[in-house]
Structure formats: C-alpha cells, structure tokens
Motif scaffolding. Sequence first.
Motif, PDB file in Angstrom:
ATOM      1  N   SER A  61       8.288 -30.235  57.140  1.00 59.56           N
ATOM      2  CA  SER A  61       9.221 -31.122  57.829  1.00 59.56           C
ATOM      3  C   SER A  61      10.649 -30.590  57.743  1.00 59.56           C
ATOM      4  CB  SER A  61       9.148 -32.526  57.226  1.00 59.56           C
ATOM      5  OG  SER A  61       7.876 -33.103  57.423  1.00 59.56           O
ATOM      6  N   LEU A  62      11.030 -30.051  56.608  1.00 59.57           N
ATOM      7  CA  LEU A  62      12.358 -29.460  56.468  1.00 59.57           C
ATOM      8  C   LEU A  62      12.552 -28.315  57.458  1.00 59.57           C
ATOM      9  CD1 LEU A  62      12.700 -29.449  52.576  1.00 59.57           C
ATOM     10  CD2 LEU A  62      14.193 -30.681  54.168  1.00 59.57           C
ATOM     11  N   ARG A  63      11.564 -27.444  57.549  1.00 62.01           N
ATOM     12  CA  ARG A  63      11.679 -26.306  58.458  1.00 62.01           C
ATOM     13  C   ARG A  63      11.686 -26.758  59.921  1.00 62.01           C
ATOM     14  NH1 ARG A  63      14.129 -23.246  55.061  1.00 62.01           N
ATOM     15  NH2 ARG A  63      12.863 -21.782  53.830  1.00 62.01           N
ATOM     16  N   ARG A  64      10.863 -27.741  60.254  1.00 60.80           N
ATOM     17  CA  ARG A  64      10.868 -28.226  61.640  1.00 60.80           C
ATOM     18  C   ARG A  64      12.214 -28.814  62.025  1.00 60.80           C
ATOM     19  NH1 ARG A  64       5.538 -30.048  60.639  1.00 60.80           N
ATOM     20  NH2 ARG A  64       6.338 -32.128  60.131  1.00 60.80           N
ATOM     21  N   LYS A  65      12.913 -29.381  61.059  1.00 68.32           N
ATOM     22  CA  LYS A  65      14.227 -29.953  61.336  1.00 68.32           C
ATOM     23  C   LYS A  65      15.339 -28.906  61.334  1.00 68.32           C
ATOM     24  CE  LYS A  65      13.507 -34.731  59.927  1.00 68.32           C
ATOM     25  NZ  LYS A  65      14.138 -35.265  61.155  1.00 68.32           N
ATOM     26  N   GLY A  66      14.956 -27.649  61.169  1.00 65.47           N
ATOM     27  CA  GLY A  66      15.933 -26.574  61.257  1.00 65.47           C
ATOM     28  C   GLY A  66      16.581 -26.189  59.943  1.00 65.47           C
ATOM     29  N   TYR A  67      16.086 -26.687  58.833  1.00 63.11           N
ATOM     30  CA  TYR A  67      16.671 -26.352  57.551  1.00 63.11           C
ATOM     31  C   TYR A  67      16.461 -24.871  57.251  1.00 63.11           C
ATOM     32  CZ  TYR A  67      17.578 -26.369  52.518  1.00 63.11           C
ATOM     33  OH  TYR A  67      18.069 -26.087  51.267  1.00 63.11           O
ATOM     34  N   GLN A  68      17.526 -24.164  56.930  1.00 67.05           N
ATOM     35  CA  GLN A  68      17.469 -22.724  56.693  1.00 67.05           C
ATOM     36  C   GLN A  68      17.672 -22.350  55.224  1.00 67.05           C
ATOM     37  OE1 GLN A  68      16.735 -20.480  59.183  1.00 67.05           O
ATOM     38  NE2 GLN A  68      16.388 -22.339  60.402  1.00 67.05           N
ATOM     39  N   GLY A  69      17.850 -23.341  54.360  1.00 66.81           N
ATOM     40  CA  GLY A  69      18.103 -23.049  52.955  1.00 66.81           C
ATOM     41  C   GLY A  69      16.875 -22.573  52.214  1.00 66.81           C
ATOM     42  N   GLN A  70      17.070 -22.307  50.938  1.00 67.56           N
ATOM     43  CA  GLN A  70      15.983 -21.828  50.079  1.00 67.56           C
ATOM     44  C   GLN A  70      15.038 -22.979  49.722  1.00 67.56           C
ATOM     45  OE1 GLN A  70      17.346 -20.053  46.436  1.00 67.56           O
ATOM     46  NE2 GLN A  70      15.342 -20.223  45.445  1.00 67.56           N
ATOM     47  N   ILE A  71      13.741 -22.757  49.881  1.00 66.94           N
ATOM     48  CA  ILE A  71      12.736 -23.750  49.488  1.00 66.94           C
ATOM     49  C   ILE A  71      11.764 -23.101  48.521  1.00 66.94           C
ATOM     50  CG2 ILE A  71      10.906 -25.302  50.228  1.00 66.94           C
ATOM     51  CD1 ILE A  71      12.166 -25.483  52.945  1.00 66.94           C
ATOM     52  N   THR A  72      11.519 -23.773  47.413  1.00 64.03           N
ATOM     53  CA  THR A  72      10.518 -23.329  46.439  1.00 64.03           C
ATOM     54  C   THR A  72       9.517 -24.450  46.236  1.00 64.03           C
ATOM     55  OG1 THR A  72      12.169 -21.967  45.296  1.00 64.03           O
ATOM     56  CG2 THR A  72      10.136 -22.477  44.093  1.00 64.03           C
ATOM     57  N   LEU A  73       8.235 -24.117  46.266  1.00 58.97           N
ATOM     58  CA  LEU A  73       7.174 -25.088  46.011  1.00 58.97           C
ATOM     59  C   LEU A  73       6.365 -24.597  44.824  1.00 58.97           C
ATOM     60  CD1 LEU A  73       4.987 -27.067  48.454  1.00 58.97           C
ATOM     61  CD2 LEU A  73       3.886 -25.788  46.631  1.00 58.97           C
ATOM     62  N   ILE A  74       6.233 -25.464  43.819  1.00 55.39           N
ATOM     63  CA  ILE A  74       5.486 -25.118  42.622  1.00 55.39           C
ATOM     64  C   ILE A  74       4.264 -26.019  42.517  1.00 55.39           C
ATOM     65  CG2 ILE A  74       7.010 -26.608  41.256  1.00 55.39           C
ATOM     66  CD1 ILE A  74       6.416 -24.847  38.858  1.00 55.39           C
TER      67      ILE A  74
END
Length: 399
Positions: A20-33
């Motif tokens: 959802s973040l990426r679909r909204k155009g978010y370009q920042g760093q994302i980490t999933l653990i």
Amino acid sequence: MPDSVLVVGASAAGLATVESLRRKGYQGQITLIGEEEGAPYDRPPLSKQVLAGTWDAERTHLRTREVLDALNAAFILGERAVSLDTAARTVRTVSGRELGADAVVLATGLCARRLPDLAGTEGVHVLRTLEDSVRLRDELLHAEQTVVIGDGVLGAEIAATARQLGREVTLAGPQAAVMQTQLGPDIAERLAALHTDQGVRLRPDTLVGGATTSRGRVSGVRTAEGGVLPADLVVEAVGGIPATDWLADSGLVLDDGVVCDSHCRAAEGVYAVGDVARFHHPGLGRSLRLENRTNATEQAQTVAANILGEGRAYAPVPYFWTDQLGVKIQVYGLPTPTATLHIAEGDVQEGRFVARYEERGRPVAVLGWNMPKQARLQRQHLLPLYTAAPHPQPAGATR
C-alpha cells in the motif's frame, strides 16, 4: 512524511502495508522483518487446501519472488523481534540486531493457544503456520481416530477437511453448537447438522481435561466429565493469542492486542495492523480486534495512508468467511446472541439463503449461506450502523 518505515511481521497484513505504501508513491526506505524463514504466505488455505493436499506449499505464497523484489524493500526473514524502544522507534531482534525507522508498523499476528494439560504430548498438534499444516497432514493421513478440540472457525474447518479426506474425526468444544459465538444459535445448529450428516462426530458442551497416552503417544482426550474420547491424533484449535509478549517493556498499551486509536496508531510513529491490532471503531464507539484476511488488507491500506499523513479513521464493516463441507458461509457485521434472524433472500431448505440479524428492528449483521453475491449486496443495510456519527476516542487509548 517519514524517510523510513519498519514493518515487524511478514504476515498478510505486514506485506499489504508495504504494498500500500508503494502504491501510494512512497519512495522511502522500507524494511520488513519476519520470524519465519519463507516468503510471506496466506493462512486461510492452511486448514483447507493445504491440509486437504489440493495445494502445495508454494501456492500459498502471497507474491512471487519477482513481485517482492519489485517492491524495493529489504526483507529480513527468519529473524524474530524481541523488543521495541517506542520513543526511539527501534526494534531489537533475537540475534542482537537493531533496526530503527521513522515509523514502525506492528503486524506480528497471533500465536496458537495451547492447553497446558496437553503440553508435550506426542501426536498433539496446533495449526497456525504453513509448517504446522504440512506436518498435520502427514499424520492425519495415517490416523485412525482424530479429535479436534475447539468448535470455532478453525476447529470446524479442520474437522471438515479431515472428514473430506475420509478420516474418522470427533469435534469437541464448549459451545452448544459449532461456531455458535460467530453465527448465533440458529445458524450454528444448521452447521452442526451439516457436520453430523457428513459423518463428523460432535461433542458439544464439552471441556477437555487432559490426555491419555500409550507408549508415549496420545491415545485419547479426557473430558471434564470424566470420559475419554479415543484419539491417536489431536488438534488443538482453541484460539489465538496476540503476539505481544515481546512488547511487554515497550510502554505500549497491551490488552488482548496492541491498543490503538481509530487511526490504528499505538503511539507517536507506531502503528498496529491485522490480528494483533485492537483499534477504536469510531462508528461503534468501542474497540475491536478482528481476525480475518480481509481485515488484514483493508487495515493495512488505512495504516499506509496514515503513515503518509492522510489522517484516515478505520471504520470497517467486520467480515469473515469459511468454507466447510461444500458450503460457503459469509458474515458481514457482528451477530449478537440476542439478535432476531430474518431470511432476506433464498430458501433455507434449498441450502441457499441470506439471513439478516436484527436488534430492535435494526440490522447488525448479514449472513450468506451459499449466496455470496447476494450477501455482499445485503451488506449495504449495515452501513448506517458502522458509519454512524463518530463516537469520541476514549482517553488513554494510546500513549
């Protein structure tokens, strides 16, 4: 807008937040653990298709490797989170790694509840993970007598799948009928009749007191009344516990989940999503924690929007579905024990109908029995209840 987001939990809710973040155009760093080593997977098929053997493990994966790579996110799998510094928004893992971000999303889901009297007994299983489902199937195919403890959604689905595999199965639980808490007495009795007709042995109003063993393996389940249900395989399906033990020293409010406001915010810059999140529903004026796949996706969309500053309240019409013994049941809203049941469409005797639950003449829930499209259309009658004028957020819900 935060420069970085850390999602704890490689669940459907956790992955949906990233997407959802990426679909909204978010370009920042994302980490999933995530604690499990494999790619994020779907849980509803575990008690049905995977247990039945019609799906292999790979088919449960939520996305292909190529799709995950295209998210441009760091996936750290096989690493369990052990603590959260809420003020610093830093998570420490079991290996000692520290991961920080401007926004943290908690998506750790549930742990299977275990009965202490059955702990450590060989032949006793739970079903929460993909590995659990594969292991249970291997034993189920060779079991002569299976007892499923727990007459909620999961227990009913496991019993139904076992019976469709031709296994002898007993479903025991504390309710008067299968899934009575979720469906109300009338529909629960109908579901119980379906299980009985298909050969599932039902033991309603039954509490379990422990296990009998033979040569180190389970041989039966003791009931609180003093009887024994013969079994060489036992499945505990007695609910889940929100995975919040690692948050004990975080300062967050924990009460059968991570307590959040109506924006799914547990603290400044910290959000919760999915099975672990207890959020304030502005339409109902009280907190809810919903355990279903649809909620995981819809709540993740709201959390992503709020991370990006949209200030969106989460006010869903609760929904869950289950497939058992050739019947698809869909429930919108929250059936109450005292609700009056009205058949809105179809015919009960023909096995296709939509029922409305009403309190004081007002619809509170809708159920479809083999009528998914019609049930979805009847959902509109619930909108006034769930989208009513917002109730105020109680003080002290978040810190």
